[in-house]
Motif scaffolding. Structure first.
Motif, PDB file in Angstrom:
ATOM      1  N   ALA A 113      -3.582  17.449  31.235  1.00  0.00           N
ATOM      2  CA  ALA A 113      -2.513  16.963  30.363  1.00  0.00           C
ATOM      3  C   ALA A 113      -1.172  16.976  31.103  1.00  0.00           C
ATOM      4  CB  ALA A 113      -2.444  17.802  29.098  1.00  0.00           C
ATOM      5  N   LEU A 114      -0.899  18.059  31.805  1.00  0.00           N
ATOM      6  CA  LEU A 114       0.342  18.134  32.587  1.00  0.00           C
ATOM      7  C   LEU A 114       0.396  17.049  33.654  1.00  0.00           C
ATOM      8  CD1 LEU A 114       0.646  22.003  33.022  1.00  0.00           C
ATOM      9  CD2 LEU A 114       2.218  20.529  31.736  1.00  0.00           C
ATOM     10  N   ALA A 115      -0.719  16.824  34.332  1.00  0.00           N
ATOM     11  CA  ALA A 115      -0.764  15.792  35.379  1.00  0.00           C
ATOM     12  C   ALA A 115      -0.565  14.402  34.787  1.00  0.00           C
ATOM     13  CB  ALA A 115      -2.088  15.871  36.138  1.00  0.00           C
ATOM     14  N   SER A 116      -1.156  14.148  33.635  1.00  0.00           N
ATOM     15  CA  SER A 116      -1.008  12.815  33.037  1.00  0.00           C
ATOM     16  C   SER A 116       0.420  12.597  32.547  1.00  0.00           C
ATOM     17  CB  SER A 116      -2.020  12.598  31.905  1.00  0.00           C
ATOM     18  OG  SER A 116      -1.700  13.369  30.775  1.00  0.00           O
ATOM     19  N   LYS A 117       1.041  13.652  32.024  1.00  0.00           N
ATOM     20  CA  LYS A 117       2.436  13.551  31.592  1.00  0.00           C
ATOM     21  C   LYS A 117       3.340  13.279  32.795  1.00  0.00           C
ATOM     22  CE  LYS A 117       6.012  16.155  29.127  1.00  0.00           C
ATOM     23  NZ  LYS A 117       6.295  17.411  28.390  1.00  0.00           N
ATOM     24  N   GLU A 118       3.110  13.984  33.885  1.00  0.00           N
ATOM     25  CA  GLU A 118       3.886  13.784  35.104  1.00  0.00           C
ATOM     26  C   GLU A 118       3.691  12.362  35.648  1.00  0.00           C
ATOM     27  OE1 GLU A 118       4.188  15.550  39.636  1.00  0.00           O
ATOM     28  OE2 GLU A 118       3.344  16.821  38.065  1.00  0.00           O
ATOM     29  N   LEU A 120       2.955   9.718  33.922  1.00  0.00           N
ATOM     30  CA  LEU A 120       3.676   8.803  33.051  1.00  0.00           C
ATOM     31  C   LEU A 120       5.171   8.840  33.349  1.00  0.00           C
ATOM     32  CD1 LEU A 120       3.584   6.761  30.752  1.00  0.00           C
ATOM     33  CD2 LEU A 120       3.671   8.688  29.143  1.00  0.00           C
ATOM     34  N   GLU A 121       5.714  10.034  33.551  1.00  0.00           N
ATOM     35  CA  GLU A 121       7.133  10.161  33.928  1.00  0.00           C
ATOM     36  C   GLU A 121       7.431   9.357  35.187  1.00  0.00           C
ATOM     37  OE1 GLU A 121      10.000  11.572  32.954  1.00  0.00           O
ATOM     38  OE2 GLU A 121       9.455  13.079  31.477  1.00  0.00           O
ATOM     39  N   LYS A 122       6.590   9.519  36.205  1.00  0.00           N
ATOM     40  CA  LYS A 122       6.804   8.869  37.501  1.00  0.00           C
ATOM     41  C   LYS A 122       6.582   7.362  37.458  1.00  0.00           C
ATOM     42  CE  LYS A 122       5.910  12.879  40.400  1.00  0.00           C
ATOM     43  NZ  LYS A 122       5.009  13.495  41.372  1.00  0.00           N
ATOM     44  N   HIS A 124       7.879   5.313  35.430  1.00  0.00           N
ATOM     45  CA  HIS A 124       9.127   4.678  35.005  1.00  0.00           C
ATOM     46  C   HIS A 124       8.880   3.553  34.000  1.00  0.00           C
ATOM     47  CE1 HIS A 124      11.280   7.152  37.805  1.00  0.00           C
ATOM     48  NE2 HIS A 124      10.479   6.768  38.776  1.00  0.00           N
ATOM     49  N   LEU A 125       7.797   3.679  33.266  1.00  0.00           N
ATOM     50  CA  LEU A 125       7.509   2.726  32.192  1.00  0.00           C
ATOM     51  C   LEU A 125       8.553   2.847  31.081  1.00  0.00           C
ATOM     52  CD1 LEU A 125       5.415   0.610  31.248  1.00  0.00           C
ATOM     53  CD2 LEU A 125       4.159   2.469  30.184  1.00  0.00           C
ATOM     54  N   PHE A 126       9.122   4.052  30.960  1.00  0.00           N
ATOM     55  CA  PHE A 126      10.135   4.315  29.941  1.00  0.00           C
ATOM     56  C   PHE A 126      11.423   4.760  30.610  1.00  0.00           C
ATOM     57  CE2 PHE A 126       6.028   4.906  27.966  1.00  0.00           C
ATOM     58  CZ  PHE A 126       6.153   4.143  26.818  1.00  0.00           C
ATOM     59  N   ASN A 127      12.556   4.426  29.979  1.00  0.00           N
ATOM     60  CA  ASN A 127      13.869   4.777  30.519  1.00  0.00           C
ATOM     61  C   ASN A 127      14.347   6.150  30.076  1.00  0.00           C
ATOM     62  OD1 ASN A 127      14.093   2.275  31.804  1.00  0.00           O
ATOM     63  ND2 ASN A 127      14.883   1.322  29.943  1.00  0.00           N
ATOM     64  N   HIS A 128      13.563   6.823  29.258  1.00  0.00           N
ATOM     65  CA  HIS A 128      13.931   8.137  28.736  1.00  0.00           C
ATOM     66  C   HIS A 128      12.851   9.142  29.113  1.00  0.00           C
ATOM     67  CE1 HIS A 128      17.182   6.325  26.462  1.00  0.00           C
ATOM     68  NE2 HIS A 128      16.329   5.417  26.017  1.00  0.00           N
ATOM     69  N   PRO A 129      13.184  10.429  29.104  1.00  0.00           N
ATOM     70  CA  PRO A 129      12.194  11.455  29.447  1.00  0.00           C
ATOM     71  C   PRO A 129      11.014  11.476  28.468  1.00  0.00           C
ATOM     72  CG  PRO A 129      14.417  12.392  29.302  1.00  0.00           C
ATOM     73  CD  PRO A 129      14.500  10.984  28.814  1.00  0.00           C
ATOM     74  N   ILE A 130       9.886  11.912  28.958  1.00  0.00           N
ATOM     75  CA  ILE A 130       8.692  12.070  28.118  1.00  0.00           C
ATOM     76  C   ILE A 130       8.873  13.364  27.335  1.00  0.00           C
ATOM     77  CG2 ILE A 130       6.181  12.290  28.114  1.00  0.00           C
ATOM     78  CD1 ILE A 130       7.364   9.518  29.098  1.00  0.00           C
ATOM     79  N   ARG A 131       8.774  13.283  26.019  1.00  0.00           N
ATOM     80  CA  ARG A 131       9.043  14.422  25.139  1.00  0.00           C
ATOM     81  C   ARG A 131       7.806  14.795  24.314  1.00  0.00           C
ATOM     82  NH1 ARG A 131      14.297  15.332  25.758  1.00  0.00           N
ATOM     83  NH2 ARG A 131      15.752  13.631  26.027  1.00  0.00           N
ATOM     84  N   VAL A 132       6.725  14.998  25.008  1.00  0.00           N
ATOM     85  CA  VAL A 132       5.480  15.416  24.358  1.00  0.00           C
ATOM     86  C   VAL A 132       5.176  16.836  24.819  1.00  0.00           C
ATOM     87  CG1 VAL A 132       3.003  14.976  24.152  1.00  0.00           C
ATOM     88  CG2 VAL A 132       4.614  13.056  24.228  1.00  0.00           C
ATOM     89  N   ASP A 133       5.050  17.743  23.857  1.00  0.00           N
ATOM     90  CA  ASP A 133       4.723  19.120  24.196  1.00  0.00           C
ATOM     91  C   ASP A 133       3.247  19.241  24.560  1.00  0.00           C
ATOM     92  OD1 ASP A 133       7.305  20.107  23.678  1.00  0.00           O
ATOM     93  OD2 ASP A 133       6.853  20.359  21.546  1.00  0.00           O
ATOM     94  N   ILE A 134       2.958  20.169  25.439  1.00  0.00           N
ATOM     95  CA  ILE A 134       1.580  20.501  25.810  1.00  0.00           C
ATOM     96  C   ILE A 134       1.418  21.981  25.508  1.00  0.00           C
ATOM     97  CG2 ILE A 134      -0.094  20.632  27.692  1.00  0.00           C
ATOM     98  CD1 ILE A 134       1.420  18.214  28.948  1.00  0.00           C
ATOM     99  N   LEU A 135       0.615  22.278  24.475  1.00  0.00           N
ATOM    100  CA  LEU A 135       0.514  23.631  23.939  1.00  0.00           C
ATOM    101  C   LEU A 135      -0.944  24.064  23.810  1.00  0.00           C
ATOM    102  CD1 LEU A 135       3.077  23.183  21.011  1.00  0.00           C
ATOM    103  CD2 LEU A 135       3.500  24.279  23.228  1.00  0.00           C
ATOM    104  N   PRO A 136      -1.186  25.374  23.808  1.00  0.00           N
ATOM    105  CA  PRO A 136      -2.565  25.843  23.588  1.00  0.00           C
ATOM    106  C   PRO A 136      -3.033  25.497  22.178  1.00  0.00           C
ATOM    107  CG  PRO A 136      -1.035  27.708  23.718  1.00  0.00           C
ATOM    108  CD  PRO A 136      -0.241  26.469  24.025  1.00  0.00           C
ATOM    109  N   ALA A 137      -4.286  25.131  22.065  1.00  0.00           N
ATOM    110  CA  ALA A 137      -4.862  24.803  20.758  1.00  0.00           C
ATOM    111  C   ALA A 137      -4.872  26.036  19.876  1.00  0.00           C
ATOM    112  CB  ALA A 137      -6.277  24.259  20.928  1.00  0.00           C
ATOM    113  N   LYS A 138      -4.565  25.816  18.627  1.00  0.00           N
ATOM    114  CA  LYS A 138      -4.646  26.846  17.595  1.00  0.00           C
ATOM    115  C   LYS A 138      -5.723  26.415  16.603  1.00  0.00           C
ATOM    116  CE  LYS A 138      -0.078  28.906  17.383  1.00  0.00           C
ATOM    117  NZ  LYS A 138       1.004  29.215  16.438  1.00  0.00           N
ATOM    118  N   HIS A 139      -5.890  27.227  15.579  1.00  0.00           N
ATOM    119  CA  HIS A 139      -6.881  26.877  14.562  1.00  0.00           C
ATOM    120  C   HIS A 139      -6.550  25.498  13.987  1.00  0.00           C
ATOM    121  CE1 HIS A 139     -10.079  27.830  11.745  1.00  0.00           C
ATOM    122  NE2 HIS A 139      -9.361  27.157  10.866  1.00  0.00           N
ATOM    123  N   PHE A 140      -7.563  24.681  13.834  1.00  0.00           N
ATOM    124  CA  PHE A 140      -7.406  23.326  13.298  1.00  0.00           C
ATOM    125  C   PHE A 140      -7.935  23.324  11.872  1.00  0.00           C
ATOM    126  CE2 PHE A 140      -8.781  18.981  12.493  1.00  0.00           C
ATOM    127  CZ  PHE A 140      -7.727  18.234  12.986  1.00  0.00           C
TER     128      PHE A 140
END
Length: 178
Positions: A113-118, A120-122, A124-140
């Motif tokens: 997930a971190l690699a895919s976010k990075e 996407l950042e690189k 430059h498809l978007f002019n703004h920073p990627i603002r998606v959190d990457i968090l440990p899964a909790k109870h669903f």
């Protein structure tokens, strides 16, 4: 015969109604469930989550066969369903319960997930920073039954919502040219 080993992937990307159909059409997807995760209240209801007092987000939990569809492929599908630059909600849906989050179930998923976010950042498809959190899964927590497979149960309303919220146009404009 090879025994299948299913894994879970959990993604929040605004209204969960719009997050089911994109994943539901791929081979290797066993199920896509709408629900709530990431918060502190047990067994939350839709109304409680909408009041923004539970800490939960609307999300989908995908059970998939990694021998058929990879987690990397699921990440690619996920990114193309959201506005990754909007951390305050998605499209017409605003607030904490609609924020985009990738919930990882393993260290391998976290790193991917971190690699895919990075990546996407690189891009430059978007002019703004990627603002998606990457968090440990909790109870669903599974959402109420009327939310499950909403695009099948209420196709006309689903399509009006997807279009009216701005999601359909954003995806067409930003992702279909990729």
């Amino acid at each position: 015969m090879v025994e299948s080993h299913f894994e879970k992937a959990t993604f929040a990307g605004g209204c969960f109604w719009c997050m089911v159909k994109p994943f539901d059409t791929y081979d290797g997807i066993e199920s896509v469930v709408s629900g709530y995760t990431g918060g502190h209240v047990e067994n939350p209801t839709y109304q409680e989550v909408c009041r923004e007092t539970t800490g939960h987000v609307e999300a989908v939990q995908i059970t998939f066969d990694p021998a058929i569809i990879s987690y990397d492929e699921l990440l690619e599908i996920y990114w193309q369903q959201i506005d990754p630059t909007d951390g305050g909600g998605q499209f017409a849906d605003r607030g904490e319960s609609y924020r985009p989050v990738i919930f990882y179930h393993s260290e391998e998923q976290r790193l991917k997930a971190l690699a895919s976010k990075e990546q996407l950042e690189k891009s430059h498809l978007f002019n703004h920073p990627i603002r998606v959190d990457i968090l440990p899964a909790k109870h669903f927590y599974r959402a109420e039954e009327y939310h499950q497979d909403y695009y099948k149960k209420q196709p006309e309303h689903y399509q009006r919502y997807r279009t009216g919220s701005g999601r359909a146009r954003f995806i067409e404009t930003h992702w279909n040219k990729k």
